[in-house]
Write a protein that holds these residues in place. Structure first.
Motif, PDB file in Angstrom:
ATOM      1  N   SER A  21       0.965  -1.150   0.138  1.00  0.00           N
ATOM      2  CA  SER A  21      -0.122  -0.056  -0.154  1.00  0.00           C
ATOM      3  C   SER A  21       0.738   1.208  -0.032  1.00  0.00           C
ATOM      4  O   SER A  21       1.879   1.231   0.590  1.00  0.00           O
ATOM      5  N   CYS A  22       0.547   2.223  -0.691  1.00  0.00           N
ATOM      6  CA  CYS A  22       1.129   3.479  -0.770  1.00  0.00           C
ATOM      7  C   CYS A  22      -0.034   4.630  -0.307  1.00  0.00           C
ATOM      8  O   CYS A  22      -1.073   4.986  -0.853  1.00  0.00           O
ATOM      9  N   ALA A  23       0.475   5.445   0.647  1.00  0.00           N
ATOM     10  CA  ALA A  23      -0.559   6.548   1.343  1.00  0.00           C
ATOM     11  C   ALA A  23       0.153   7.651   0.738  1.00  0.00           C
ATOM     12  O   ALA A  23       1.342   7.980   1.019  1.00  0.00           O
ATOM     13  N   ALA A  24      -0.718   8.612   0.308  1.00  0.00           N
ATOM     14  CA  ALA A  24      -0.507   9.970  -0.390  1.00  0.00           C
ATOM     15  C   ALA A  24      -1.152  10.954   0.341  1.00  0.00           C
ATOM     16  O   ALA A  24      -2.217  10.868   0.780  1.00  0.00           O
ATOM     17  N   SER A  25      -0.140  12.234   0.549  1.00  0.00           N
ATOM     18  CA  SER A  25      -0.888  13.470   1.102  1.00  0.00           C
ATOM     19  C   SER A  25      -0.140  14.491   0.146  1.00  0.00           C
ATOM     20  O   SER A  25       1.048  14.629   0.083  1.00  0.00           O
ATOM     21  N   SER A  26      -1.126  15.363  -0.224  1.00  0.00           N
ATOM     22  CA  SER A  26      -0.492  16.530  -1.062  1.00  0.00           C
ATOM     23  C   SER A  26      -1.528  17.671  -1.181  1.00  0.00           C
ATOM     24  O   SER A  26      -2.913  17.255  -0.825  1.00  0.00           O
ATOM     25  N   GLU A  27      -1.078  18.631  -1.487  1.00  0.00           N
ATOM     26  CA  GLU A  27      -2.069  19.917  -1.397  1.00  0.00           C
ATOM     27  C   GLU A  27      -2.933  19.683  -2.916  1.00  0.00           C
ATOM     28  O   GLU A  27      -4.096  20.345  -3.126  1.00  0.00           O
ATOM     29  N   ARG A  28      -2.043  18.957  -3.550  1.00  0.00           N
ATOM     30  CA  ARG A  28      -2.870  18.935  -5.268  1.00  0.00           C
ATOM     31  C   ARG A  28      -3.672  17.566  -5.064  1.00  0.00           C
ATOM     32  O   ARG A  28      -3.168  16.642  -4.459  1.00  0.00           O
ATOM     33  N   ARG A  29      -4.563  17.761  -5.749  1.00  0.00           N
ATOM     34  CA  ARG A  29      -5.766  16.562  -5.735  1.00  0.00           C
ATOM     35  C   ARG A  29      -4.823  15.342  -6.307  1.00  0.00           C
ATOM     36  O   ARG A  29      -4.240  15.230  -7.216  1.00  0.00           O
ATOM     37  N   PHE A  30      -5.140  14.343  -5.405  1.00  0.00           N
ATOM     38  CA  PHE A  30      -4.479  13.103  -5.657  1.00  0.00           C
ATOM     39  C   PHE A  30      -4.842  12.380  -7.137  1.00  0.00           C
ATOM     40  O   PHE A  30      -3.943  11.641  -7.850  1.00  0.00           O
ATOM     41  N   ASP A  74      -7.256   3.992  -4.967  1.00  0.00           N
ATOM     42  CA  ASP A  74      -8.375   4.572  -4.727  1.00  0.00           C
ATOM     43  C   ASP A  74      -8.294   5.885  -4.354  1.00  0.00           C
ATOM     44  O   ASP A  74      -7.724   6.282  -3.379  1.00  0.00           O
ATOM     45  N   ASN A  75      -8.776   6.884  -5.330  1.00  0.00           N
ATOM     46  CA  ASN A  75      -8.856   8.455  -5.461  1.00  0.00           C
ATOM     47  C   ASN A  75      -9.275   8.892  -4.147  1.00  0.00           C
ATOM     48  O   ASN A  75      -9.030   9.851  -3.695  1.00  0.00           O
ATOM     49  N   ALA A  76     -10.263   8.323  -3.551  1.00  0.00           N
ATOM     50  CA  ALA A  76     -10.981   8.676  -2.425  1.00  0.00           C
ATOM     51  C   ALA A  76     -10.405   8.672  -1.303  1.00  0.00           C
ATOM     52  O   ALA A  76     -10.372   9.585  -0.268  1.00  0.00           O
ATOM     53  N   LYS A  77      -9.481   7.840  -1.145  1.00  0.00           N
ATOM     54  CA  LYS A  77      -8.754   7.222  -0.025  1.00  0.00           C
ATOM     55  C   LYS A  77      -7.230   8.023  -0.206  1.00  0.00           C
ATOM     56  O   LYS A  77      -6.358   7.562   0.964  1.00  0.00           O
ATOM     57  N   ASN A  78      -6.876   8.332  -1.160  1.00  0.00           N
ATOM     58  CA  ASN A  78      -5.393   8.942  -1.546  1.00  0.00           C
ATOM     59  C   ASN A  78      -4.361   7.513  -1.503  1.00  0.00           C
ATOM     60  O   ASN A  78      -3.526   7.703  -0.966  1.00  0.00           O
ATOM     61  N   MET A  79      -4.843   6.330  -2.184  1.00  0.00           N
ATOM     62  CA  MET A  79      -4.305   5.329  -1.712  1.00  0.00           C
ATOM     63  C   MET A  79      -3.771   4.537  -3.283  1.00  0.00           C
ATOM     64  O   MET A  79      -4.828   4.667  -4.168  1.00  0.00           O
TER      65      MET A  79
END
Length: 127
Positions: A21-30, A74-79
């Motif tokens: 799994s890869c969790a992403a956090s960004s100001e820009r939309r994932f 999963d764009n809703a979960k930024n994953m």
């Protein structure tokens, strides 16, 4: 910029499965990022494994993993995920998640096209 954190690596016997799994956090939309998985084995160069476009439809796989690995997001979960089945000892390495908002379709397999990387997660497949 996007921050990426991988998880799910471990030790598994040949023929087994793992799900990274890869969790992403960004100001820009994932959903604007193309996401990819690369791997690095001892003594080898970083190798492309799989990539998925922002829409979650277009994917690319290295020939060495085709039919065994599946990338999804999963764009809703930024994953983003990498399901790895029928693992082989040659799949051993550190797996990195990468993101790019600019990579074009024809260059999805090139590590130089990705400007954001996670810290990696170790996958070890024993024979």
């Amino acid at each position: 910029q996007v921050q990426l954190v991988e998880s799910g690596g471990g030790l598994v016997q040949a023929g087994g499965s793992l799900r990274l799994s890869c969790a992403a956090s960004s100001e820009r939309r994932f959903s604007t990022y193309t996401m990819a998985w690369f791997r690095l084995a001892p003594g080898k160069e970083r190798e492309f494994a799989a990539a998925i476009r922002y829409n979650g439809v277009t994917t690319r796989y290295a020939d060495s993993v085709k039919g065994r690995f599946t990338i999804s997001r999963d764009n809703a979960k930024n994953m983003v995920y990498l399901q790895m089945n029928n693992l082989k000892p040659e799949d051993t390495g550190v797996y990195y998640c990468a993101a790019s908002s600019t990579v074009i379709l024809s260059a999805m397999t090139a590590p130089s096209q990705y400007g954001n990387w996670g810290q990696g997660t170790q996958v070890t497949v024993s024979s």
